[in-house]
Design a protein around this motif. Structure first.
Motif, mmCIF file in Angstrom:
data_model
loop_
_atom_site.group_PDB
_atom_site.id
_atom_site.type_symbol
_atom_site.label_atom_id
_atom_site.label_comp_id
_atom_site.label_asym_id
_atom_site.label_seq_id
_atom_site.Cartn_x
_atom_site.Cartn_y
_atom_site.Cartn_z
ATOM 1 N N ILE A 102 0.894 -1.160 -0.078
ATOM 2 C CA ILE A 102 -0.116 0.158 -0.064
ATOM 3 C C ILE A 102 0.866 1.099 0.042
ATOM 4 N N ALA A 103 1.894 1.266 0.686
ATOM 5 C CA ALA A 103 2.846 2.471 0.957
ATOM 6 C C ALA A 103 3.630 2.751 -0.599
ATOM 7 N N LYS A 104 3.743 1.445 -1.118
ATOM 8 C CA LYS A 104 4.340 1.969 -2.598
ATOM 9 C C LYS A 104 3.415 2.122 -3.847
ATOM 10 N N GLY A 105 2.090 2.112 -3.461
ATOM 11 C CA GLY A 105 1.076 2.439 -4.265
ATOM 12 C C GLY A 105 0.061 1.554 -4.762
ATOM 13 N N VAL A 106 0.168 0.349 -4.515
ATOM 14 C CA VAL A 106 -0.871 -0.550 -4.733
ATOM 15 C C VAL A 106 -2.022 -0.516 -4.016
ATOM 16 N N ARG A 107 -3.232 -0.664 -4.560
ATOM 17 C CA ARG A 107 -4.417 -0.531 -4.161
ATOM 18 C C ARG A 107 -5.055 -1.779 -3.536
ATOM 19 N N ILE A 108 -5.218 -1.743 -2.329
ATOM 20 C CA ILE A 108 -5.825 -2.956 -1.717
ATOM 21 C C ILE A 108 -7.020 -2.485 -0.726
ATOM 22 N N PRO A 109 -8.014 -2.659 -1.350
ATOM 23 C CA PRO A 109 -9.414 -1.921 -0.759
ATOM 24 C C PRO A 109 -9.663 -2.487 0.879
ATOM 25 N N ASN A 110 -9.419 -3.826 1.065
ATOM 26 C CA ASN A 110 -9.758 -4.357 2.435
ATOM 27 C C ASN A 110 -8.348 -5.045 2.688
ATOM 28 N N PRO A 111 -7.445 -4.546 3.287
ATOM 29 C CA PRO A 111 -6.079 -5.236 3.528
ATOM 30 C C PRO A 111 -5.971 -6.419 4.309
ATOM 31 N N TRP A 112 -7.034 -6.452 5.398
ATOM 32 C CA TRP A 112 -6.972 -7.767 6.465
ATOM 33 C C TRP A 112 -7.365 -8.982 5.638
ATOM 34 N N THR A 113 -7.859 -8.647 4.457
ATOM 35 C CA THR A 113 -8.440 -10.091 3.805
ATOM 36 C C THR A 113 -7.511 -10.610 2.739
ATOM 37 N N VAL A 114 -6.401 -9.967 2.448
ATOM 38 C CA VAL A 114 -5.316 -10.439 1.538
ATOM 39 C C VAL A 114 -4.076 -11.133 2.361
ATOM 40 N N ASP A 115 -3.985 -12.390 1.725
ATOM 41 C CA ASP A 115 -2.990 -13.181 2.312
ATOM 42 C C ASP A 115 -1.745 -13.383 1.571
ATOM 43 N N ILE A 116 -0.677 -12.964 1.928
ATOM 44 C CA ILE A 116 0.369 -12.883 1.331
ATOM 45 C C ILE A 116 1.404 -13.633 1.878
ATOM 46 N N ASP A 117 2.078 -14.957 1.195
ATOM 47 C CA ASP A 117 3.011 -15.637 1.795
ATOM 48 C C ASP A 117 4.363 -14.957 2.091
ATOM 49 N N ASP A 118 5.074 -15.695 3.212
ATOM 50 C CA ASP A 118 6.322 -15.045 3.732
ATOM 51 C C ASP A 118 7.522 -14.912 2.461
ATOM 52 N N ASP A 119 7.237 -15.977 1.684
ATOM 53 C CA ASP A 119 8.257 -15.973 0.610
ATOM 54 C C ASP A 119 8.071 -15.097 -0.570
ATOM 55 N N VAL A 120 7.097 -14.304 -0.709
ATOM 56 C CA VAL A 120 6.802 -13.600 -1.854
ATOM 57 C C VAL A 120 7.535 -12.333 -1.324
ATOM 58 N N ASN A 121 8.273 -11.947 -2.549
ATOM 59 C CA ASN A 121 9.291 -10.671 -2.960
ATOM 60 C C ASN A 121 8.361 -9.553 -3.138
ATOM 61 N N ILE A 122 8.096 -8.761 -2.332
ATOM 62 C CA ILE A 122 7.242 -7.713 -3.040
ATOM 63 C C ILE A 122 7.873 -6.469 -3.887
ATOM 64 N N ASP A 123 9.181 -6.776 -3.992
ATOM 65 C CA ASP A 123 9.957 -6.072 -4.860
ATOM 66 C C ASP A 123 9.549 -6.303 -6.247
ATOM 67 N N ARG A 124 8.996 -7.577 -6.456
ATOM 68 C CA ARG A 124 8.590 -7.838 -7.668
ATOM 69 C C ARG A 124 7.195 -7.699 -7.926
ATOM 70 N N ILE A 125 6.538 -6.919 -7.297
ATOM 71 C CA ILE A 125 5.210 -6.365 -7.340
ATOM 72 C C ILE A 125 5.274 -4.980 -7.448
ATOM 73 N N SER A 126 4.738 -4.476 -8.857
ATOM 74 C CA SER A 126 4.696 -3.054 -9.095
ATOM 75 C C SER A 126 3.694 -2.218 -8.283
ATOM 76 N N GLY A 127 4.183 -0.969 -7.798
ATOM 77 C CA GLY A 127 3.260 -0.337 -7.325
ATOM 78 C C GLY A 127 2.607 0.673 -7.996
ATOM 79 N N THR A 128 2.583 0.798 -9.413
ATOM 80 C CA THR A 128 1.959 1.285 -10.346
ATOM 81 C C THR A 128 0.487 0.712 -10.885
ATOM 82 N N ASN A 129 -0.551 1.270 -10.274
ATOM 83 C CA ASN A 129 -1.856 1.078 -10.789
ATOM 84 C C ASN A 129 -2.108 -0.626 -10.537
#
Length: 400
Positions: free
Chosen positions: A15-42
């Protein structure tokens, strides 16, 4: 005790890098996911989505779970990919590809630019070239489909279509080619149409411009381009079952060799031409690497299925005996075949990519001489692979 959803730190960072997540507590992201590989644009991640896997890539403009919760695991998504709901693992989806809710995508799948599927579609080791469109309630695994020139003129598979890829003998040497790679990559061929409420019994090969009527089951190759096909209903048959008879063994092996040969051509295209364009994108090198892994996995699966089929054979004739004796040599002949792309094509595409021109625009803008060069280059790879195998088992009299 404080209850804190798993991956909430990653959600907050996205969210801080710009990803829109309308309901943050319902999204499950595994520990091994590298968020640097998720764009912050749109990028939009709707409620209920699950993101898994260290190799997952989400490019700018992607939308996940707009219709229902979406799970992605070790998938690589290009720009503007939309996955409305379902499950996808080990798949590569390039720019603008999309699937509606109920998607079930298994490893080895590649959806190229703007390929799409409506709701409740199952894919596995499926390669769809740009613009190919699938309807709803479809099982379309173990195949490659090309054809079409745009989102308005695209190859299409009607709703409730099945690619039958499993025989009563438990055999899966059944991959089908709808179109081909040497001409298909040029994005200038007539679309293929497979009518709804129908199916194809693999392995089958069709030309471009093939139209198969709704409600039909395609069991034979369509060798010429531009053919309307309305297969007759099969006559009633009642006779004792002969397991693993493989009455059309030569045709089955030929179709599998041609399929692998087209994979060789596609891999060369990715390594030498697509690489030039993907290298310019934010996560392009990761998309390229993942696509090449999937092509390798598809090849390995096809070779495994050929081995399994041969293991069921009896040496009833010279062709079968030769195939049994020389199976390892056949497999060696199915190794990747490569060849250098025309130098002028590499120069042109490299310059265009460096200027920021899009892959689809550049490929469709090639002139006639350049298109002939592409077809001869990739067609030569296909023919070399076919000839390599044919020379190992001449008694089988393979026809391509």
């Amino acid at each position: 005790m404080e209850l804190r959803p798993r991956g909430l730190d990653k959600v907050e960072a996205l969210i801080a890098k710009g990803v829109r997540i309308p309901n943050p507590w319902t999204v499950d992201i595994d520990d091994d996911v590298n968020i640097d590989r998720i764009s912050g644009t749109n990028v939009v991640i709707h409620p209920g989505c699950r993101i898994r896997g260290s190799r997952t890539v989400v490019s700018a403009g992607c939308v996940l779970g707009a219709e229902a919760p979406m799970t992605i695991q070790n998938c690589q998504l290009g720009e503007g990919v939309a996955l409305a709901g379902g499950y996808a693992e080990g798949a590569v989806l390039l720019a603008g590809a999309s699937m509606a809710s109920g998607a079930h995508v298994r490893p080895g799948t590649i959806l190229e630019e703007q390929a799409s599927a409506a709701h409740t579609v199952g894919l596995k080791q499926t390669v769809l070239f740009p613009f190919v469109t699938l309807g709803s309630l479809i099982n379309f695994c173990d195949l490659l489909m090309a054809g079409g020139t745009s989102r308005r003129q695209h190859s299409e598979v009607g709703s409730s279509y099945i690619h039958f890829n499993f025989t009563p003998d438990g055999d899966k040497t059944t991959a089908s080619l709808f179109g081909d790679v040497p001409r298909g990559v040029l994005l200038n061929q007539p679309p293929i149409f497979l009518g709804g409420q129908g199916g194809t019994v693999g392995p089958v090969s069709t030309g471009f411009g093939t139209v198969v009527g709704a409600g039909s089951v395609l069991r034979d190759d369509v060798e010429e381009d531009g053919q309307l096909v309305l297969p007759p209903r099969p006559a009633e048959v009642r006779r004792p079952v002969t397991p693993a008879s493989y009455r059309q063994l030569s045709r089955i092996i030929s179709r599998n060799v041609s399929y692998v040969a087209n994979l060789s051509a596609l891999e060369s295209w990715y390594r030498q031409i697509r690489r030039l364009f993907l290298s310019q994108l934010e996560f392009g090198p990761l998309l390229l690497a993942a696509a090449l892994v999937n092509l390798t996995d598809i090849r390995a699966e096809r070779i495994k299925r050929v081995r399994n089929l041969v293991g069921r054979l009896h040496p009833d004739d010279e062709g079968r005996s030769q195939l049994l004796e020389r199976l390892d040599d056949v497999v060696a002949a199915l190794a990747v075949v490569d060849g250098p792309a025309p130098a002028e094509l590499v120069r042109l595409c490299g310059a265009a990519a460096g200027e920021g021109q899009e892959y689809l625009t550049v490929v469709q803008g090639l002139d006639e001489e350049q298109r002939i060069g592409v077809t001869e280059w990739l067609g030569g790879i296909v023919e070399t692979q076919q000839q390599n195998v044919a020379e190992v088992v001449p008694a089988l009299e393979l026809r391509f």
